[in-house]
Motif scaffolding. Structure first.
Motif, PDB file in Angstrom:
ATOM      1  N   ARG A 180      -7.466  -9.283  16.082  1.00 23.37           N
ATOM      2  CA  ARG A 180      -8.299  -8.155  16.508  1.00 23.37           C
ATOM      3  C   ARG A 180      -8.402  -8.115  18.038  1.00 23.37           C
ATOM      4  O   ARG A 180      -8.173  -7.085  18.655  1.00 23.37           O
ATOM      5  N   GLU A 181      -8.710  -9.271  18.607  1.00 23.20           N
ATOM      6  CA  GLU A 181      -8.884  -9.342  20.068  1.00 23.20           C
ATOM      7  C   GLU A 181      -7.602  -8.982  20.811  1.00 23.20           C
ATOM      8  O   GLU A 181      -7.641  -8.409  21.883  1.00 23.20           O
ATOM      9  N   ARG A 182      -6.464  -9.338  20.217  1.00 23.81           N
ATOM     10  CA  ARG A 182      -5.190  -9.063  20.905  1.00 23.81           C
ATOM     11  C   ARG A 182      -4.590  -7.718  20.501  1.00 23.81           C
ATOM     12  O   ARG A 182      -3.465  -7.408  20.872  1.00 23.81           O
ATOM     13  N   GLY A 183      -5.301  -6.958  19.699  1.00 23.98           N
ATOM     14  CA  GLY A 183      -4.812  -5.640  19.286  1.00 23.98           C
ATOM     15  C   GLY A 183      -3.574  -5.703  18.410  1.00 23.98           C
ATOM     16  O   GLY A 183      -2.707  -4.827  18.472  1.00 23.98           O
ATOM     17  N   LEU A 184      -3.486  -6.743  17.573  1.00 25.20           N
ATOM     18  CA  LEU A 184      -2.275  -6.937  16.763  1.00 25.20           C
ATOM     19  C   LEU A 184      -2.467  -6.586  15.285  1.00 25.20           C
ATOM     20  O   LEU A 184      -1.553  -6.763  14.483  1.00 25.20           O
ATOM     21  N   GLU A 185      -3.647  -6.107  14.932  1.00 18.35           N
ATOM     22  CA  GLU A 185      -3.921  -5.913  13.505  1.00 18.35           C
ATOM     23  C   GLU A 185      -3.011  -4.879  12.837  1.00 18.35           C
ATOM     24  O   GLU A 185      -2.746  -4.974  11.649  1.00 18.35           O
ATOM     25  N   GLY A 186      -2.540  -3.914  13.635  1.00 15.11           N
ATOM     26  CA  GLY A 186      -1.647  -2.904  13.066  1.00 15.11           C
ATOM     27  C   GLY A 186      -0.238  -3.423  12.855  1.00 15.11           C
ATOM     28  O   GLY A 186       0.556  -2.836  12.122  1.00 15.11           O
ATOM     29  N   LYS A 187       0.061  -4.545  13.504  1.00 14.44           N
ATOM     30  CA  LYS A 187       1.445  -5.045  13.461  1.00 14.44           C
ATOM     31  C   LYS A 187       1.611  -6.267  12.567  1.00 14.44           C
ATOM     32  O   LYS A 187       2.710  -6.599  12.149  1.00 14.44           O
ATOM     33  N   ILE A 188       0.527  -6.974  12.362  1.00 12.49           N
ATOM     34  CA  ILE A 188       0.639  -8.239  11.611  1.00 12.49           C
ATOM     35  C   ILE A 188      -0.393  -8.280  10.487  1.00 12.49           C
ATOM     36  O   ILE A 188      -1.579  -8.041  10.713  1.00 12.49           O
ATOM     37  N   ARG A 189       0.071  -8.570   9.281  1.00 15.97           N
ATOM     38  CA  ARG A 189      -0.817  -8.723   8.134  1.00 15.97           C
ATOM     39  C   ARG A 189      -1.050 -10.216   7.847  1.00 15.97           C
ATOM     40  O   ARG A 189      -0.224 -11.053   8.194  1.00 15.97           O
ATOM     41  N   ILE A 190      -2.173 -10.483   7.179  1.00 13.40           N
ATOM     42  CA  ILE A 190      -2.463 -11.874   6.792  1.00 13.40           C
ATOM     43  C   ILE A 190      -2.502 -11.972   5.269  1.00 13.40           C
ATOM     44  O   ILE A 190      -3.180 -11.176   4.610  1.00 13.40           O
ATOM     45  N   ILE A 191      -1.783 -12.968   4.729  1.00  8.37           N
ATOM     46  CA  ILE A 191      -1.900 -13.277   3.296  1.00  8.37           C
ATOM     47  C   ILE A 191      -2.386 -14.725   3.158  1.00  8.37           C
ATOM     48  O   ILE A 191      -2.004 -15.584   3.949  1.00  8.37           O
ATOM     49  N   VAL A 192      -3.265 -14.938   2.186  1.00  8.17           N
ATOM     50  CA  VAL A 192      -3.774 -16.291   1.940  1.00  8.17           C
ATOM     51  C   VAL A 192      -3.462 -16.690   0.498  1.00  8.17           C
ATOM     52  O   VAL A 192      -3.204 -15.830  -0.349  1.00  8.17           O
ATOM     53  N   GLY A 193      -3.505 -17.975   0.246  1.00  9.63           N
ATOM     54  CA  GLY A 193      -3.309 -18.460  -1.120  1.00  9.63           C
ATOM     55  C   GLY A 193      -3.778 -19.896  -1.236  1.00  9.63           C
ATOM     56  O   GLY A 193      -4.058 -20.551  -0.229  1.00  9.63           O
ATOM     57  N   GLY A 194      -3.898 -20.359  -2.475  1.00 12.08           N
ATOM     58  CA  GLY A 194      -4.356 -21.731  -2.716  1.00 12.08           C
ATOM     59  C   GLY A 194      -5.499 -21.728  -3.717  1.00 12.08           C
ATOM     60  O   GLY A 194      -6.058 -20.689  -4.063  1.00 12.08           O
ATOM     61  N   ALA A 195      -5.846 -22.934  -4.167  1.00 13.78           N
ATOM     62  CA  ALA A 195      -6.806 -23.083  -5.266  1.00 13.78           C
ATOM     63  C   ALA A 195      -8.129 -22.327  -5.055  1.00 13.78           C
ATOM     64  O   ALA A 195      -8.607 -21.667  -5.991  1.00 13.78           O
TER      65      ALA A 195
ATOM     66  N   ASP B 167     -11.923 -17.855  -6.968  1.00 13.56           N
ATOM     67  CA  ASP B 167     -12.779 -16.778  -6.484  1.00 13.56           C
ATOM     68  C   ASP B 167     -11.879 -15.655  -5.946  1.00 13.56           C
ATOM     69  O   ASP B 167     -11.462 -15.665  -4.790  1.00 13.56           O
ATOM     70  N   ALA B 168     -11.617 -14.697  -6.831  1.00 11.38           N
ATOM     71  CA  ALA B 168     -10.627 -13.664  -6.513  1.00 11.38           C
ATOM     72  C   ALA B 168     -11.077 -12.729  -5.391  1.00 11.38           C
ATOM     73  O   ALA B 168     -10.269 -11.952  -4.874  1.00 11.38           O
ATOM     74  N   ARG B 169     -12.348 -12.800  -5.004  1.00 12.52           N
ATOM     75  CA  ARG B 169     -12.793 -11.930  -3.899  1.00 12.52           C
ATOM     76  C   ARG B 169     -12.800 -12.643  -2.557  1.00 12.52           C
ATOM     77  O   ARG B 169     -13.094 -12.056  -1.530  1.00 12.52           O
ATOM     78  N   LEU B 170     -12.492 -13.915  -2.586  1.00 11.91           N
ATOM     79  CA  LEU B 170     -12.624 -14.727  -1.371  1.00 11.91           C
ATOM     80  C   LEU B 170     -11.704 -14.255  -0.240  1.00 11.91           C
ATOM     81  O   LEU B 170     -12.051 -14.346   0.934  1.00 11.91           O
ATOM     82  N   PHE B 171     -10.517 -13.733  -0.608  1.00 13.36           N
ATOM     83  CA  PHE B 171      -9.577 -13.336   0.458  1.00 13.36           C
ATOM     84  C   PHE B 171     -10.193 -12.283   1.375  1.00 13.36           C
ATOM     85  O   PHE B 171      -9.977 -12.294   2.586  1.00 13.36           O
ATOM     86  N   LYS B 172     -11.000 -11.397   0.803  1.00 11.07           N
ATOM     87  CA  LYS B 172     -11.653 -10.365   1.627  1.00 11.07           C
ATOM     88  C   LYS B 172     -12.710 -11.004   2.509  1.00 11.07           C
ATOM     89  O   LYS B 172     -12.862 -10.661   3.679  1.00 11.07           O
ATOM     90  N   GLU B 173     -13.457 -11.910   1.908  1.00 13.59           N
ATOM     91  CA  GLU B 173     -14.533 -12.610   2.610  1.00 13.59           C
ATOM     92  C   GLU B 173     -14.026 -13.277   3.885  1.00 13.59           C
ATOM     93  O   GLU B 173     -14.714 -13.291   4.904  1.00 13.59           O
ATOM     94  N   VAL B 174     -12.804 -13.838   3.830  1.00 12.29           N
ATOM     95  CA  VAL B 174     -12.289 -14.560   4.996  1.00 12.29           C
ATOM     96  C   VAL B 174     -11.428 -13.670   5.901  1.00 12.29           C
ATOM     97  O   VAL B 174     -10.894 -14.145   6.898  1.00 12.29           O
ATOM     98  N   GLY B 175     -11.311 -12.401   5.561  1.00  9.84           N
ATOM     99  CA  GLY B 175     -10.626 -11.467   6.459  1.00  9.84           C
ATOM    100  C   GLY B 175      -9.133 -11.327   6.253  1.00  9.84           C
ATOM    101  O   GLY B 175      -8.420 -10.846   7.136  1.00  9.84           O
ATOM    102  N   ALA B 176      -8.631 -11.731   5.084  1.00  5.38           N
ATOM    103  CA  ALA B 176      -7.197 -11.577   4.817  1.00  5.38           C
ATOM    104  C   ALA B 176      -6.910 -10.160   4.303  1.00  5.38           C
ATOM    105  O   ALA B 176      -7.806  -9.474   3.808  1.00  5.38           O
ATOM    106  N   ASP B 177      -5.652  -9.749   4.412  1.00  6.69           N
ATOM    107  CA  ASP B 177      -5.262  -8.438   3.863  1.00  6.69           C
ATOM    108  C   ASP B 177      -4.888  -8.548   2.394  1.00  6.69           C
ATOM    109  O   ASP B 177      -4.973  -7.562   1.658  1.00  6.69           O
ATOM    110  N   ALA B 178      -4.441  -9.724   1.989  1.00 10.50           N
ATOM    111  CA  ALA B 178      -3.982  -9.886   0.599  1.00 10.50           C
ATOM    112  C   ALA B 178      -4.031 -11.365   0.225  1.00 10.50           C
ATOM    113  O   ALA B 178      -4.182 -12.224   1.081  1.00 10.50           O
ATOM    114  N   TRP B 179      -3.921 -11.602  -1.064  1.00  7.92           N
ATOM    115  CA  TRP B 179      -3.777 -12.970  -1.546  1.00  7.92           C
ATOM    116  C   TRP B 179      -2.808 -12.952  -2.714  1.00  7.92           C
ATOM    117  O   TRP B 179      -2.503 -11.888  -3.271  1.00  7.92           O
ATOM    118  N   ALA B 180      -2.305 -14.127  -3.060  1.00  7.22           N
ATOM    119  CA  ALA B 180      -1.425 -14.218  -4.218  1.00  7.22           C
ATOM    120  C   ALA B 180      -1.930 -15.348  -5.094  1.00  7.22           C
ATOM    121  O   ALA B 180      -2.326 -16.400  -4.600  1.00  7.22           O
TER     122      ALA B 180
END
Lengths: 221, 344
Positions: free
Chosen positions: A169-184, A189-202
């Protein structure tokens, strides 16, 4: 035409029998199956089948995911140089585990699948600082940052995905780079990815391949 | 009013009790309770014992833990580097098996109780026994033979070795892990642990296929349990599901306590155990971090509603994350005591 080969390969993968799976690939080559067909009609459909097995409650398991991705990566790496025409690159991802997290299994399954999807993958290893995720993504022109966490405090921690989001956000890169998270923690907690600011999870490493391919499409210039 | 030991015995034997036993696995929270860092807390067995006793007293649940953190077993086998966090359990920071060649160098201590890393656990156990022995079950955590290598070489390399590695080295490593397992169980029993949580993610069909389980995991489970007996043993797969293997493991080993995954169907688990043992229904304490207290109560009600009818049931948690708000811990326990009561 290749029905028998495909069945034999899938059976070997589901039995987590690496030697038998590779034997099927060798036999397919001897029978005249092209490198392209080996990748697109044998290896990739096995990944899709594994994914369907998960969603259809056929009880695919971690060992099968691991082996599917490792064999897929191995075979694709061997076949690619022999393609008649080099396939179009699908984009680049940098991937690592969150700070304080030393569990690399999930990341490794994802990397195997990404290789099979022909996505350029930069492995940043374990215990990766948030600044490094972003710096490396910029340096390699990556469209996606992948953050793997096996522990609740490393998934939710301030220096994990939350900080990567803040830096983007600070570097103005949100339009260019997405974040995906994963792990136990994300599976429990299928809503956790939003809580931590990710765009997606698998939900698992096998599913991550196609989710990341979709994210790369979103940020494609 | 009954104490935790009486409730646990009643649940196992199917005899009358005031309520079901409630196991709440608070570990790292003891550091906050004592106002110290997690690293400092785990440096001294007296801290851990004090934290355990204080938290049990404060919340009123039924068990105590001698477990510091899971990586402790790697320390007993030679790991010298743990990575401590401010808000979660320590991680193994150095894998003592980096290549297959390192397997030959693994030495199982002749007497693990003389190992400095075990001394603090012994101190903790002795205080717990002195203060609460016979009243509240003291739990110890023991990683199974099949799973212990993941603490020594990482889950990634262990899975690779299991599926693709040389069988002779794999078996050599498993034999050493089994030797360690037996000595560890004996040491914990001698020190007074009542409940031995047998942790075995590879005993879950979320990890390996049923075919693999039958051919590789089950024989090691049988060997483990045959060597140490079933007394106090609890089958647990580290939060992974295992309803599919309950019947065969029960038949082959006689284990009588089943600590399900939050993802297992509790009623189904109860049906599969079929009165042959104690069914433990487990709440999803990772999701609980963000729940409101009302949601916590609903979930406790659902789990106990599925498992309590007919008795032989325990309500429990996984290892409660440090981030769970205290009001949710209280909401969970109050609901467990209320819905778990047999006196209504």
């Amino acid at each position: 035409m290749y029905d028998q080969i495909i069945t034999a390969y899938n059976e070997a993968i589901f039995d987590t029998d690496r030697d038998r799976a590779l034997q099927v690939v060798r036999q397919a080559e001897q029978d005249g199956m092209s490198p392209e067909d080996i990748v697109f009609k044998l290896v990739m459909p096995a990944i899709e089948l594994m994914l369907a097995s998960v969603s259809e409650q056929m009880n695919a398991n971690l060992a099968q995911h691991f082996l599917t991705s490792q064999i897929a990566a191995e075979v694709v790496e061997e076949m690619l140089p022999r393609f008649r025409q080099a396939p179009e690159a699908c984009g680049t991802i940098v991937i690592g585990t969150s700070p304080g997290d030393f569990h690399g299994l999930g990341k490794r399954i994802v990397i195997g699948c990404l290789k099979a999807h022909m996505i350029e993958t930069i492995d940043l290893g374990l215990n990766v600082a948030p600044e490094r995720f972003v710096d490396e993504a910029v340096a390699h022109g990556a469209g996606v940052i992948g953050i793997s966490s096996m522990m609740v405090h490393t998934a939710r921690g301030e220096n994990g995905c939350r900080m990567v989001r803040q830096i983007l956000r600070e570097r103005g890169l949100e339009g260019k780079i997405r974040i995906i998270v994963g792990g136990a923690p994300y599976r429990f907690d299928a809503r956790l990815f939003k809580e931590v600011g990710a765009d997606a999870w698998a939900e698992n490493g096998i599913a991550a391949g196609s989710v990341i391919a979709d994210l790369l499409q979103e940020v494609r210039p | 009013m009954m104490n935790g030991m009486e409730r646990l015995a009643a649940a196992i034997n199917g005899t009358p009790a005031d309520r079901i036993p409630v196991f709440c696995n608070l570990l790292d929270q003891g550091a906050a309770e004592l106002g110290m860092s997690i690293r400092e807390y785990y440096s001294n067995g007296e801290h851990v014992a004090t934290g355990q006793l204080r938290m049990r007293e404060k919340y009123g649940y039924d068990n105590l833990w001698s477990l510091f953190y899971v990586g402790k077993e790697a320390e007993l086998l030679g790991c010298r580097h743990m990575v401590f966090a401010a808000d979660g359990p320590p991680n193994v920071g150095e894998m003592i098996i980096k290549t297959y060649d390192d397997i030959a160098g693994i030495r199982v201590p002749d007497d693990i109780t003389s190992h400095p890393a075990f001394a603090e656990e012994l101190k903790c156990l002795s205080i717990l026994r002195r203060e609460a022995g016979g009243k509240y079950p003291v739990c110890a955590y023991i990683t199974s033979t099949m799973t212990l290598p993941s603490l020594l070489m990482g889950m990634e390399k262990w899975l690779e070795m299991l599926l693709c590695g040389p069988a002779d080295l794999r078996d050599e490593l498993l034999a050493k892990c089994h030797e360690f397992f037996v000595k560890e169980v004996q040491a914990y029993r001698a020190a007074g642990a009542d409940v031995l949580v047998y942790s075995n993610p590879f005993g879950s069909t979320d990890f390996v296929s049923m075919k693999y389980f039958m051919e590789h995991t089950l024989p090691w489970i049988e060997k483990d349990i045959k060597a140490v007996g079933t007394e106090g043993m609890v089958y647990y797969c580290g939060s992974a599901r295992f309803n599919r293997v309950i019947d065969i493991v029960q038949q082959r080993t006689g284990i009588g306590v089943w600590y399900l995954s939050p993802l297992d169907d509790v009623a189904e688990g109860k049906r599969l155990i079929a009165g042959r043992g104690l069914c433990c229904g487990i709440i999803n304490d990772i999701e609980m971090i963000d729940w409101q207290p009302d949601r916590v109560r609903q979930e406790v009600k659902r789990i106990i509603g599925a498992g309590k009818p007919g008795g032989k049931f325990l309500f429990g948690t996984l290892v409660m994350p440090f981030a769970i708000p205290e009001e949710n811990i209280r909401a969970m326990l109050e609901a467990a005591y209320e819905y778990g009561s047999f006196e209504n």
